[in-house]
Design an enzyme around this catalytic site. Structure first.
Site, PDB file in Angstrom:
ATOM      1  N   ASP A 130      -0.079 -34.797 -10.869  1.00 30.63           N
ATOM      2  CA  ASP A 130      -0.638 -34.779 -12.110  1.00 30.63           C
ATOM      3  C   ASP A 130      -0.470 -35.829 -13.208  1.00 30.63           C
ATOM      4  OD1 ASP A 130      -2.036 -31.923 -12.015  1.00 30.63           O
ATOM      5  OD2 ASP A 130       0.058 -31.367 -11.754  1.00 30.63           O
ATOM      6  N   HIS A 165       8.781 -31.936  -8.429  1.00 32.40           N
ATOM      7  CA  HIS A 165       7.965 -31.100  -7.574  1.00 32.40           C
ATOM      8  C   HIS A 165       8.931 -30.139  -6.718  1.00 32.40           C
ATOM      9  CE1 HIS A 165       5.069 -29.768  -4.509  1.00 32.40           C
ATOM     10  NE2 HIS A 165       4.143 -30.472  -5.489  1.00 32.40           N
TER      11      HIS A 165
HETATM   12  N1  COA Z   1      11.341 -33.319 -16.292  1.00 33.79           N
HETATM   13  C1  COA Z   1      12.581 -33.223 -16.198  1.00 33.79           C
HETATM   14  N2  COA Z   1      13.596 -32.580 -15.623  1.00 33.79           N
HETATM   15  C2  COA Z   1      12.917 -32.239 -14.471  1.00 33.79           C
HETATM   16  C3  COA Z   1      11.587 -32.237 -14.432  1.00 33.79           C
HETATM   17  C4  COA Z   1      10.775 -32.890 -15.197  1.00 33.79           C
HETATM   18  N3  COA Z   1       9.347 -32.913 -15.192  1.00 33.79           N
HETATM   19  N4  COA Z   1      11.216 -31.787 -13.039  1.00 33.79           N
HETATM   20  C5  COA Z   1      12.655 -31.076 -12.571  1.00 33.79           C
HETATM   21  N5  COA Z   1      13.442 -31.726 -13.504  1.00 33.79           N
HETATM   22  C6  COA Z   1      14.888 -31.274 -13.410  1.00 33.79           C
HETATM   23  C7  COA Z   1      15.140 -29.787 -13.695  1.00 33.79           C
HETATM   24  O1  COA Z   1      15.402 -29.670 -15.271  1.00 33.79           O
HETATM   25  C8  COA Z   1      16.429 -29.451 -12.777  1.00 33.79           C
HETATM   26  O2  COA Z   1      17.422 -30.097 -13.469  1.00 33.79           O
HETATM   27  P1  COA Z   1      18.974 -29.162 -13.431  1.00 33.79           P
HETATM   28  O3  COA Z   1      19.275 -29.103 -11.980  1.00 33.79           O
HETATM   29  O4  COA Z   1      19.965 -29.988 -14.276  1.00 33.79           O
HETATM   30  O5  COA Z   1      18.578 -28.058 -14.267  1.00 33.79           O
HETATM   31  C9  COA Z   1      16.153 -30.294 -11.574  1.00 33.79           C
HETATM   32  O6  COA Z   1      15.353 -31.438 -12.128  1.00 33.79           O
HETATM   33  C10 COA Z   1      15.437 -29.557 -10.419  1.00 33.79           C
HETATM   34  O7  COA Z   1      14.261 -29.124 -10.949  1.00 33.79           O
HETATM   35  P2  COA Z   1      13.580 -27.639 -10.803  1.00 33.79           P
HETATM   36  O8  COA Z   1      13.175 -27.095 -12.082  1.00 33.79           O
HETATM   37  O9  COA Z   1      14.682 -26.735 -10.104  1.00 33.79           O
HETATM   38  O10 COA Z   1      12.612 -27.839  -9.664  1.00 33.79           O
HETATM   39  P3  COA Z   1      11.623 -26.895  -9.223  1.00 33.79           P
HETATM   40  O11 COA Z   1      11.355 -27.127  -7.865  1.00 33.79           O
HETATM   41  O12 COA Z   1      12.056 -25.429  -9.735  1.00 33.79           O
HETATM   42  O13 COA Z   1      10.432 -27.352 -10.213  1.00 33.79           O
HETATM   43  C11 COA Z   1       8.407 -28.159 -11.292  1.00 33.79           C
HETATM   44  C12 COA Z   1       9.478 -28.100  -9.879  1.00 33.79           C
HETATM   45  C13 COA Z   1       7.073 -28.912 -10.719  1.00 33.79           C
HETATM   46  C14 COA Z   1       8.139 -26.697 -11.757  1.00 33.79           C
HETATM   47  C15 COA Z   1       9.209 -29.104 -12.053  1.00 33.79           C
HETATM   48  O14 COA Z   1       9.436 -30.122 -11.420  1.00 33.79           O
HETATM   49  C16 COA Z   1       8.555 -29.262 -13.435  1.00 33.79           C
HETATM   50  O15 COA Z   1       8.528 -28.206 -14.391  1.00 33.79           O
HETATM   51  N6  COA Z   1       7.649 -30.303 -13.570  1.00 33.79           N
HETATM   52  C17 COA Z   1       6.928 -30.747 -14.706  1.00 33.79           C
HETATM   53  C18 COA Z   1       5.655 -29.614 -14.671  1.00 33.79           C
HETATM   54  C19 COA Z   1       4.656 -30.489 -13.687  1.00 33.79           C
HETATM   55  O16 COA Z   1       4.635 -31.651 -13.534  1.00 33.79           O
HETATM   56  N7  COA Z   1       3.938 -29.513 -12.868  1.00 33.79           N
HETATM   57  C20 COA Z   1       3.042 -30.095 -11.815  1.00 33.79           C
HETATM   58  C21 COA Z   1       3.771 -29.852 -10.253  1.00 33.79           C
HETATM   59  S1  COA Z   1       2.673 -30.524  -9.294  1.00 33.79           S
END
Ligand code: COA
Length: 376
Positions: free
Chosen positions: A312, A261
């Site tokens: 979700d 998140h």
């Molecule tokens: N699966 C695998 N790795 C994940 C992940 C996931 N669902 N969510 C975060 N990570 C990892 C990222 O790849 C990143 O790793 P890194 O530092 O090695 O690159 C780290 O965790 C930090 O994540 P980041 O993407 O920077 O967090 P964010 O704040 O930008 O992203 C989301 C938040 C929600 C976009 C992200 O967690 C995601 O894409 N989740 C899946 C989609 C989802 O469930 N969305 C609904 C949100 S309510």
């Protein structure tokens, strides 16, 4: 003026003030108008929650009864909009259909361009009331079935399920949907709410702002994740395959939908309730296997990466065992979030300032114009 800094995805940037909902991402706390989401999930209803979001206080019994009546009265959708829904190809994604239908509603609503506070609030409430009618009409239209007229005797959650299926839901299904609607109703400056506020801040119309929100919710990094979660569970295909699948996904640097998140660094408090509901409804339907698989995936993802499920993750298995089609999961989210979106647009208008950030230019400078005939 302070020196400008760039933050990817506006993460950790406070982009405005709001009194509607608050999140403490470190401690996993979400509150609507100061009331903890756990209390609301256990004790409130969707209608009461909408009143709370709009009015900044809980209603009296009399006010709640009147508010329910107002919502019930506003459920109807003009026939030309239903015709637009019917004219879409059956393969249209329901979020695309919903976005189109909400945009079209503006053309048939005499209040659509109103600028006074009282009419705008009525219009906002009407959209909350119409959202389930539209989603149910979209679902039935693509199945070649006529829409089911709303049942005035039923509350928002029960009536939504009734309009989807044509059958009055069991009390347990009604309560599960009601709680899911309470849990999804608002979430501070999430991407779709922010999109709605950006549109509203230009003084564009409410339907336009909500159309922007719907377009934004559809993406799998936001509301579209619940649909993506269910497809992932189906792809994994069984408890015994979960470990290998998750490890491979991480090795391939695939994002696992329903985890992580932008704000929470611990369990999303909404996931706690959806996990419980997914188990309870799954057991009642003798279909616990989707819950069991979800729980197994959660265990592995936590152990391997320390990631927590978000709203979700367990809503996917919950909706699936409730018989809701997978590509309708995000429209169900929208039915609930309509409350938060409209409350935020009204709040934006109550003290409006055009939302217009700046970008950090990283392109070339001083490039000379080359006439067309001189370009090689
Ligand atoms: N699966 C695998 N790795 C994940 C992940 C996931 N669902 N969510 C975060 N990570 C990892 C990222 O790849 C990143 O790793 P890194 O530092 O090695 O690159 C780290 O965790 C930090 O994540 P980041 O993407 O920077 O967090 P964010 O704040 O930008 O992203 C989301 C938040 C929600 C976009 C992200 O967690 C995601 O894409 N989740 C899946 C989609 C989802 O469930 N969305 C609904 C949100 S309510």
């Amino acid at each position: 003026m302070a020196e400008a800094t760039t933050t990817a995805g506006l993460r950790n940037v406070v982009a405005g003030q709001s009194g509607i909902s608050s999140i403490d991402g470190q401690r996993g706390i979400l509150a609507y108008r100061g009331i903890d989401i756990h209390e609301l999930a256990e004790r409130s209803t969707f209608e009461e929650t909408v009143f709370l979001l709009y009015e900044d206080r809980l209603p009296t019994a009399e006010e709640l009864a009147a508010f329910r009546q107002d919502l019930t009265r506003e459920r109807g959708v003009p026939e030309p909009v239903l015709q637009i829904v019917r004219s879409l190809p059956a393969a249209t994604h329901p979020m695309t259909a919903l976005r189109t239908a909400v945009s079209a509603l503006a053309a048939y609503d005499p209040d659509a361009e109103a600028t006074d506070t009282v009419t705008r609030k009525r219009l906002a409430l009407r959209l909350v009331a119409q959202a389930p009618t539209l989603v149910a009409a979209i679902e039935r239209s693509r199945r070649g079935q006529p829409p089911v007229a709303p049942d005035e005797a039923l509350g928002h959650a029960a009536n939504f399920l009734f309009m989807l299926t044509g059958t009055r839901p069991e009390p347990a299904a009604e309560r599960a949907m009601d709680v899911a609607l309470v849990l999804h109703a608002d979430h501070e400056f999430n991407a779709s709410t922010f999109a709605a506020r950006v549109a509203a801040s230009t003084l564009a119309d409410l339907h336009g702002a909500i159309t922007a929100a719907l377009a934004t919710l559809k993406g799998p990094l936001h509301g579209g994740a619940n649909e993506a979660v269910m497809r992932t569970l189906q792809e994994i295909g069984g408890l015994e395959k979960a470990e290998e699948w998750v490890k491979r996904a991480f090795a391939d640097k695939r994002k696992i939908m329903g985890f992580g998140h932008a704000v929470y660094r611990t369990e999303d408090p909404r996931a706690t309730h959806l996990r419980r509901l997914s188990r309870q409804v799954g057991e009642a339907a003798s279909q616990r296997s989707w819950f069991d698989l979800s729980e197994r995936v959660e265990e592995i993802v936590r152990r391997e990466k320390g990631l927590f499920p978000n709203v979700d993750f367990y809503s996917a298995s919950l909706y699936f065992v409730m018989g809701i089609p997978i590509d309708l999961f995000t429209p169900v989210f929208a039915v609930s979030r309509m409350a938060g979106w409209t409350a935020h647009v009204l709040e934006q208008w109550s003290n409006n300032k055009l939302i217009r950030p700046e970008s950090e230019y990283v392109g070339r400078s001083g490039v000379r114009y080359v006439p067309l005939e001189a370009r090689g």
